[in-house]
Design an enzyme around this catalytic site. Structure first.
Site, PDB file in Angstrom:
ATOM      1  N   ARG A 187       0.820  -1.216   0.000  1.00 56.07           N
ATOM      2  CA  ARG A 187       0.000   0.000   0.000  1.00 56.07           C
ATOM      3  C   ARG A 187       0.858   1.271   0.000  1.00 56.07           C
ATOM      4  NH1 ARG A 187      -5.483  -0.654   1.917  1.00 56.07           N
ATOM      5  NH2 ARG A 187      -6.169  -2.423   0.694  1.00 56.07           N
ATOM      6  N   ARG A 237      -3.446   6.813   0.482  1.00 57.62           N
ATOM      7  CA  ARG A 237      -3.953   8.041   1.100  1.00 57.62           C
ATOM      8  C   ARG A 237      -3.001   8.755   2.040  1.00 57.62           C
ATOM      9  NH1 ARG A 237      -9.259   4.944   2.732  1.00 57.62           N
ATOM     10  NH2 ARG A 237      -7.593   3.411   2.788  1.00 57.62           N
ATOM     11  N   ARG A 251      -7.300  11.782  -5.913  1.00 56.47           N
ATOM     12  CA  ARG A 251      -8.531  11.083  -5.520  1.00 56.47           C
ATOM     13  C   ARG A 251      -9.734  12.024  -5.406  1.00 56.47           C
ATOM     14  NH1 ARG A 251     -11.788   8.498  -4.444  1.00 56.47           N
ATOM     15  NH2 ARG A 251     -11.821   7.083  -2.678  1.00 56.47           N
ATOM     16  N   ASP A 273      -6.163  -3.054  -7.621  1.00 56.36           N
ATOM     17  CA  ASP A 273      -6.741  -3.663  -6.428  1.00 56.36           C
ATOM     18  C   ASP A 273      -6.981  -5.133  -6.703  1.00 56.36           C
ATOM     19  OD1 ASP A 273      -7.990  -2.646  -3.689  1.00 56.36           O
ATOM     20  OD2 ASP A 273      -9.164  -4.330  -4.426  1.00 56.36           O
ATOM     21  N   TYR A 290     -14.446 -12.168  -0.183  1.00 61.11           N
ATOM     22  CA  TYR A 290     -15.161 -10.931  -0.580  1.00 61.11           C
ATOM     23  C   TYR A 290     -16.412 -11.274  -1.390  1.00 61.11           C
ATOM     24  CZ  TYR A 290     -11.565  -7.866   1.233  1.00 61.11           C
ATOM     25  OH  TYR A 290     -10.724  -7.200   2.073  1.00 61.11           O
TER      26      TYR A 290
HETATM   27  O1  CP3 Z   1       0.154  -1.753  -2.445  1.00 66.86           O
HETATM   28  C1  CP3 Z   1      -0.058  -0.870  -3.289  1.00 66.86           C
HETATM   29  O2  CP3 Z   1       0.352   0.307  -3.165  1.00 66.86           O
HETATM   30  C2  CP3 Z   1      -0.756  -1.238  -4.579  1.00 66.86           C
HETATM   31  C3  CP3 Z   1      -2.151  -1.044  -4.622  1.00 66.86           C
HETATM   32  C4  CP3 Z   1      -3.090  -1.946  -3.824  1.00 66.86           C
HETATM   33  C5  CP3 Z   1      -4.349  -1.501  -3.367  1.00 66.86           C
HETATM   34  N1  CP3 Z   1      -5.023  -2.567  -2.848  1.00 66.86           N
HETATM   35  C6  CP3 Z   1      -4.842  -0.127  -3.482  1.00 66.86           C
HETATM   36  C7  CP3 Z   1      -5.998   0.306  -2.677  1.00 66.86           C
HETATM   37  C8  CP3 Z   1      -2.988  -3.310  -3.499  1.00 66.86           C
HETATM   38  C9  CP3 Z   1      -1.828  -4.262  -3.698  1.00 66.86           C
HETATM   39  C10 CP3 Z   1      -4.220  -3.669  -2.883  1.00 66.86           C
HETATM   40  C11 CP3 Z   1      -4.515  -5.037  -2.446  1.00 66.86           C
HETATM   41  C12 CP3 Z   1      -5.749  -5.303  -1.700  1.00 66.86           C
HETATM   42  N2  CP3 Z   1      -6.979  -4.755  -1.860  1.00 66.86           N
HETATM   43  C13 CP3 Z   1      -5.853  -6.271  -0.690  1.00 66.86           C
HETATM   44  C14 CP3 Z   1      -4.741  -7.182  -0.280  1.00 66.86           C
HETATM   45  C15 CP3 Z   1      -3.747  -6.452   0.557  1.00 66.86           C
HETATM   46  C16 CP3 Z   1      -4.174  -6.191   1.940  1.00 66.86           C
HETATM   47  O3  CP3 Z   1      -4.208  -5.003   2.306  1.00 66.86           O
HETATM   48  O4  CP3 Z   1      -4.427  -7.158   2.634  1.00 66.86           O
HETATM   49  C17 CP3 Z   1      -7.171  -6.269  -0.212  1.00 66.86           C
HETATM   50  C18 CP3 Z   1      -7.725  -7.143   0.874  1.00 66.86           C
HETATM   51  C19 CP3 Z   1      -7.881  -5.308  -0.982  1.00 66.86           C
HETATM   52  C20 CP3 Z   1      -9.321  -4.981  -0.900  1.00 66.86           C
HETATM   53  C21 CP3 Z   1      -9.519  -3.580  -0.549  1.00 66.86           C
HETATM   54  N3  CP3 Z   1      -9.294  -2.505  -1.387  1.00 66.86           N
HETATM   55  C22 CP3 Z   1      -9.993  -3.059   0.683  1.00 66.86           C
HETATM   56  C23 CP3 Z   1     -10.348  -3.890   1.891  1.00 66.86           C
HETATM   57  C24 CP3 Z   1     -10.041  -1.666   0.541  1.00 66.86           C
HETATM   58  C25 CP3 Z   1     -10.594  -0.668   1.501  1.00 66.86           C
HETATM   59  C26 CP3 Z   1      -9.679  -0.477   2.648  1.00 66.86           C
HETATM   60  C27 CP3 Z   1      -9.244   0.941   2.745  1.00 66.86           C
HETATM   61  O5  CP3 Z   1      -8.087   1.117   3.138  1.00 66.86           O
HETATM   62  O6  CP3 Z   1     -10.062   1.841   2.467  1.00 66.86           O
HETATM   63  C28 CP3 Z   1      -9.569  -1.339  -0.742  1.00 66.86           C
HETATM   64  C29 CP3 Z   1      -9.411   0.010  -1.309  1.00 66.86           C
HETATM   65  C30 CP3 Z   1      -8.026   0.403  -1.713  1.00 66.86           C
HETATM   66  N4  CP3 Z   1      -7.158  -0.389  -2.443  1.00 66.86           N
HETATM   67  C31 CP3 Z   1      -7.403   1.658  -1.481  1.00 66.86           C
HETATM   68  C32 CP3 Z   1      -6.132   1.607  -2.089  1.00 66.86           C
HETATM   69  C33 CP3 Z   1      -5.098   2.700  -2.175  1.00 66.86           C
HETATM   70  C34 CP3 Z   1      -8.048   2.848  -0.810  1.00 66.86           C
HETATM   71  C35 CP3 Z   1      -8.872   3.486  -1.867  1.00 66.86           C
HETATM   72  C36 CP3 Z   1      -9.166   4.944  -1.671  1.00 66.86           C
HETATM   73  O7  CP3 Z   1      -8.402   5.790  -2.166  1.00 66.86           O
HETATM   74  O8  CP3 Z   1     -10.224   5.240  -1.085  1.00 66.86           O
END
Ligand code: CP3
Length: 339
Positions: A23, A27, A36, A71, A146
């Site tokens: 990640r 943000r 965003r 994602d 999911y």
């Molecule tokens: O790592 C990186 O920088 C690459 C991008 C990346 C994202 N999601 C961007 C993202 C990667 C590799 C993921 C993987 C992901 N997504 C996982 C596995 C990794 C982990 O954290 O366990 C999972 C379970 C998801 C599913 C997911 N996507 C969730 C649960 C959420 C919401 C959680 C939150 O923090 O709001 C997301 C959204 C998400 N994916 C964001 C980002 C940057 C936030 C989106 C926003 O800008 O609102």
């Protein structure tokens, strides 16, 4: 070209420990928040120029690898299960998959046809980057959770209900997901990804026996095939202290360790014939700099300078992480000298 990260994946000696963060695009960075305000999460993922721009944002912090901005849920929409990122709630799947009939409607897609924007972003990034690019996908269990729960879950009751009550339906769902993930990761490598990470973020919910019988065969289907591409594969999960040996047997060049396990003990269990990635608690960023660095030094001392350690967090960066501390930690890891 900075190739410390790839060298460490192959357990070759390096001039400094490579570091990147799960990640790392997100943000906690002002540039990300600005973008965003104009675009939704999905628009950013589906527009190659934007995905590439966001992927590049954290590189100036000095990290040794880039991870594609996308994602794990992105392949679900073309499979027939659209995802929305609701404000403050995380991902929502409006029509969850819960019965054999639901599973039958899921399409085993050709990623080249329906996820072309991902490969376009990878090709654009390879022209710009001076560090290796990591592609990724969600693992079948985490994706299934999911799909079945309709979003994030705390105890995975619906997922386990399907697993335990109708293993044939469960295996059909897992097989469809595994084949899509295998094709998707292969296509990312073909487009230029220099390593891939399989995120089985929530697999730590399972007992060893359930993992071995109901999950590992599907992970093996993916990882056995990926190994033939020659690119390193990082196999990651959280809460996996009980599963490390089983996950290692399921596959991967590099095994992800979360912060619950001591890095040296986790590495010994995985085996020194594998590289490891981890494992600072991401909540460390709530502490003052000297505490963050003490904790990072503990991780590095446990790695002991053995070739094959990639420094990372045990899970993703929180939006609350101060960007100056993230940058300072990268420098600290690079400057750390093993006694
Ligand atoms: O790592 C990186 O920088 C690459 C991008 C990346 C994202 N999601 C961007 C993202 C990667 C590799 C993921 C993987 C992901 N997504 C996982 C596995 C990794 C982990 O954290 O366990 C999972 C379970 C998801 C599913 C997911 N996507 C969730 C649960 C959420 C919401 C959680 C939150 O923090 O709001 C997301 C959204 C998400 N994916 C964001 C980002 C940057 C936030 C989106 C926003 O800008 O609102």
């Amino acid at each position: 070209m900075n190739d410390r990260f790839l060298k460490a994946c192959r357990r070759e000696p390096v001039d400094a420990t490579p570091v990147w963060f799960m990640r790392q695009a997100g943000r906690y960075m002002a540039e990300y928040r600005t973008l965003r305000q104009k675009y939704s999460m999905l628009e950013m993922c589906r527009t190659p120029e934007l995905a590439a721009q966001v992927t590049l944002q954290p590189i100036k912090l000095g990290v040794d690898a880039a991870i594609l901005f996308s994602d794990i849920l992105i392949p679900l929409e073309p499979m027939g299960a659209p995802v929305e990122f609701a404000k403050g709630e995380g991902p929502v799947i409006a029509r969850p998959v819960r019965t054999a009939k639901d599973v039958e409607t899921l399409r085993v897609i050709d990623p080249e046809e329906s996820l072309g924007f991902v490969f376009e972003a990878i090709r654009m990034l390879r022209k710009e980057l001076s560090v290796p690019l990591i592609g990724f996908a969600g693992a079948p269990f985490t994706l299934a959770s999911y799909l079945i729960e309709g979003g994030h879950s705390t105890n995975y009751l619906l997922t386990k209900k399907l697993m335990f009550s109708d293993p044939a339906c469960w295996n059909d769902l897992m097989a469809r997901l595994a084949e899509v993930v295998r094709r998707f990761l292969r296509a990312q490598v073909a487009a230029g990804a220099q390593a891939v990470q399989l995120f089985d973020s929530w697999v730590g919910q399972l007992s060893v026996d359930d993992y071995e019988t109901l999950v590992a065969p599907h992970v093996r289907h993916i990882l056995r095939d990926l190994e033939t591409t020659g690119v390193p594969v990082i196999h990651f999960g959280t809460g996996t202290s009980a599963l490390l040996e089983s996950m290692t047997r399921a596959g991967g060049t590099v095994i992800g360790l979360d912060w619950r396990v001591r890095l040296d003990e986790g590495w010994a269990r995985v085996g020194h014939d594998h590289a490891v990635q981890g494992n600072l608690d991401p909540a460390s960023f709530t502490a003052p700099r000297e505490v963050i660095h003490q904790r990072a030094a503990d991780v590095l001392r446990r790695a002991g300078g053995r070739p094959g350690h990639i420094f990372n967090l045990g899970h993703g960066l929180f939006p609350e992480a101060p960007v100056d501390e993230v940058r300072a930690l990268v420098d600290f890891v690079h400057e750390f000298k093993h006694a």
